[in-house]
Design a protein around this motif. Structure first.
Motif, short mmCIF file in Angstrom:
data_model
loop_
_atom_site.label_atom_id
_atom_site.label_comp_id
_atom_site.label_asym_id
_atom_site.label_seq_id
_atom_site.Cartn_x
_atom_site.Cartn_y
_atom_site.Cartn_z
N ASP A 261 -24.00 46.75 123.27
CA ASP A 261 -24.02 45.83 124.41
C ASP A 261 -22.63 45.55 124.96
OD1 ASP A 261 -25.79 44.13 122.00
OD2 ASP A 261 -26.79 45.30 123.54
N VAL A 301 -28.69 42.48 128.00
CA VAL A 301 -27.90 41.59 128.86
C VAL A 301 -28.16 40.15 128.47
CG1 VAL A 301 -27.39 40.91 131.23
CG2 VAL A 301 -28.08 43.27 130.73
N VAL A 306 -22.89 39.41 130.24
CA VAL A 306 -23.28 39.72 131.61
C VAL A 306 -22.05 40.00 132.49
CG1 VAL A 306 -23.39 37.27 132.30
CG2 VAL A 306 -24.72 39.00 133.55
N VAL A 309 -20.78 43.88 132.01
CA VAL A 309 -21.56 45.07 132.39
C VAL A 309 -20.73 46.10 133.15
CG1 VAL A 309 -23.54 45.91 133.71
CG2 VAL A 309 -23.77 43.85 132.33
N HIS A 335 -30.47 49.36 130.31
CA HIS A 335 -30.28 47.92 130.12
C HIS A 335 -31.60 47.18 130.15
CE1 HIS A 335 -30.83 48.15 134.42
NE2 HIS A 335 -30.87 46.83 134.52
N ILE A 385 -29.91 43.20 137.77
CA ILE A 385 -29.44 42.08 136.94
C ILE A 385 -29.25 40.83 137.80
CG2 ILE A 385 -27.54 41.23 135.51
CD1 ILE A 385 -27.13 44.15 134.57
#
Length: 579
Positions: A261, A301, A306, A309, A335, A385
């Motif tokens: 991540d 996420v 966040v 990314v 994701h 997102i």
């Protein structure tokens, strides 16, 4: 095909970490967590479970074009523009709506002989070596110690309450609630169906720590069925042994869903106590495996990553990987959003922080120097997102006492874990400074000066007039920077302290230059939010830089009251107490 059809209830069988049978892993956020009540893999008839009431109702809803109650995650994701599990399963599986019609009764019952299980989603208990921040006790026994010592030795799972007890320095589940995968009943049924198996999706805990799964892989090989089976993992890639690398060579295909991540300190923060260098070494080892191995990054996420990314996408593009997300079907990263626990879901973030995320994504996209296909895929990732993030909750943060419940839970949860893990959220997400630096706020109720000036002395006045002094972090006792205090005037101007507010009244004040540069409303709470003001460059940078006497916005008042380690403020306070 109906708009809600998904092959999962016809072809799949899924097992939770505690052995409970469920529809699929995506149903974990639904009210019933998708659990087929009364069926646990340790002792049940797996075939009978396929026509349990919940399974029949789910299939019936899908056939009628309705969203089943348990499928809320896929529905939400599709509404936000994300690619849901339902969507990609329809692309990947050779099982159509027409196929479903042939084997399904009106009430949702299926003929299990005509539609055998070809895909198993198996969660091997909760044995794991990491305690990732978006997971918990049912996902990892590494969480037990913090669960018991920070909150409670009891927690709930779908089968009931789990009690943790201490054995020496280790915490364990009293009733071995997550050891179901040692059951002979389960393995006998799975092995009897090997000839129909096309796909094994193996998760944990950490699946590569489970010895029993190696035995099953060997069984698939020895019975001659490995060549028609795809083995897929969700793994944190902290462990990669030679035994499994040899076994993988015998299977039709091996898919590695690497739970990565972020990179560096972001990865180590979210997936504690993993070490990035060791995991990166295994990533590169996977990238050199035979052609039957595919891999992708399953980027979860959360509020913690966040902002990261675009940085991770940029890192990934620069590595030139041969296997990781190198297909046109799953390019860049794979994701998904962490829906639970809600306190780390990105929708809870204040609108001011969401604005910063959106700005960062836009700037990154606008400056991309890649081919059109890659650019469009990155755009789709970032857009999905943001669309999801802004779909709900526009919380506004004021003071700790007025935070919305989810923000307060996020704040508390994060600080508690930071303390036990010797981590600091601000080292990873400095953009959260306004959420985690707890300020003491003073509010002025009238229009009088908030505080008289510090006691004047000829030598101080001379130093100020001649700029014969120096200031930096070591000799200034700044109320804002060092003591985390704020002052809000009766006119709703927000200053670091009452001294600067008072200076705002003086015709010869250097604050006039500040107001000229930024306009009179830059720190006015009637026009700006508290986060906007605290994120302003004057608070972020200029205030401390202006302690340099040569700075164009230097404020002598900072030296007069708080310079020389704040000795004059102390002197004034003592004089006031003696009056």
């Amino acid at each position: 095909m109906t708009k809600t059809f998904c092959p999962i209830p016809w072809m799949f069988q899924a097992v939770r970490n505690n052995g409970d049978i469920r529809i699929c892993c995506q149903t974990n956020i639904s009210p019933n967590k998708g659990v087929v009540k009364g069926f646990n893999a340790s002792n049940c008839d797996l075939t009978e479970a396929r026509n349990a009431p919940l399974m029949k109702d789910t299939r019936k809803s899908m056939m009628q074009g309705e969203w089943p109650d348990e499928c809320i995650r896929c529905r939400r994701e599709e509404e936000s523009g994300l690619e849901s599990r339902r969507m990609y399963e329809n692309e990947d599986r050779d099982f159509s709506y027409e196929n479903a019609l042939e084997v399904t009764d009106d009430d949702g019952t299926i003929d299990t002989a005509l539609s055998p299980v070809t895909y198993y989603d198996i969660r091997f208990g909760n044995k794991c070596n990491l305690a990732c921040r978006m997971c918990g006790t049912s996902d990892s026994d590494k969480w037990y110690k913090e669960q018991a010592e920070l909150w409670s030795p009891f927690f709930k799972d779908t089968h009931g309450e789990v009690e943790l007890i201490q054995k020496g320095k280790t915490w364990v589940a009293k009733n071995n609630d997550y050891d179901w995968y040692e059951s002979k009943t389960f393995w006998d049924q799975i092995e009897a169906n090997i000839e129909n198996v096309e796909h094994l999706y193996l998760v944990g805990g950490e699946p590569l720590l489970i010895d029993r799964h190696y035995e099953f892989l060997e069984k698939c090989i020895s019975t001659g069925h490995a060549n028609h089976i795809t083995v897929e993992y969700n793994t944190n890639l902290t462990k990669l042994n030679s035994r499994v690398l040899e076994l993988w060579k015998q299977f039709k295909q091996v898919i590695i869903g690497a739970s990565i991540d972020g990179y560096g300190k972001v990865f180590e923060y979210q997936r504690w106590p993993a070490k990035w260098k060791a995991v990166e070494k295994n990533i590169r080892k996977i990238d050199e495996l035979p052609n039957n191995v595919r891999a992708w990054f399953t980027y979860t996420v959360t509020v913690y990553n966040v902002f990261h990314v675009p940085d991770f996408i940029d890192w990934k593009l620069k590595q030139g990987f041969k296997k990781f997300n190198n297909s046109r079907k799953k390019p860049i990263i794979t994701h998904h959003i962490a829906h639970n626990p809600e306190k780390i879901n990105i929708r809870i973030l204040p609108k001011e922080i969401k604005k910063k995320i959106r700005q960062k994504y836009t700037e990154y996209y606008d400056n991309l120097d890649v081919d059109d296909f890659t650019k469009e895929k990155i755009k789709a990732i970032l857009k999905s997102i943001v669309t999801y993030m802004e779909g709900d909750h526009n919380y506004y943060v004021w003071t700790s006492g007025e935070r919305p419940p989810e923000i307060e839970e996020f704040h508390t949860y994060t600080k508690e874990l930071d303390a036990t893990r010797n981590q600091n959220i601000l080292d990873v997400v400095p953009e959260f400074k306004m959420l985690f630096l707890d300020y003491v706020v003073s509010v002025q109720n009238n229009e009088e000066h908030a505080h008289p000036e510090a006691a004047d002395a000829e030598d101080i006045t001379e130093k100020i007039n001649n700029k014969q002094y120096s200031m930096d972090r070591t000799n200034v006792d700044c109320k804002f920077i060092h003591r985390k205090q704020l002052f809000i005037s009766s006119t709703k101007k927000m200053w670091p302290c009452c001294y600067l507010h008072d200076d705002d009244y003086r015709e010869d004040s250097k604050l006039i230059e500040v107001q000229k540069k930024y306009n009179d409303d830059w720190n006015n709470l009637k026009k700006q939010t508290i986060n906007d003001i605290l994120s302003h460059e004057w608070y972020e940078k200029v205030l401390e830089d202006s302690w340099n006497v040569k700075h164009p916005l230097h404020l002598p008042r900072c030296y007069k009251n708080c310079g020389d380690s704040g000795i004059r403020e102390v002197q004034y306070t003592l004089q006031g107490e003696n009056k």
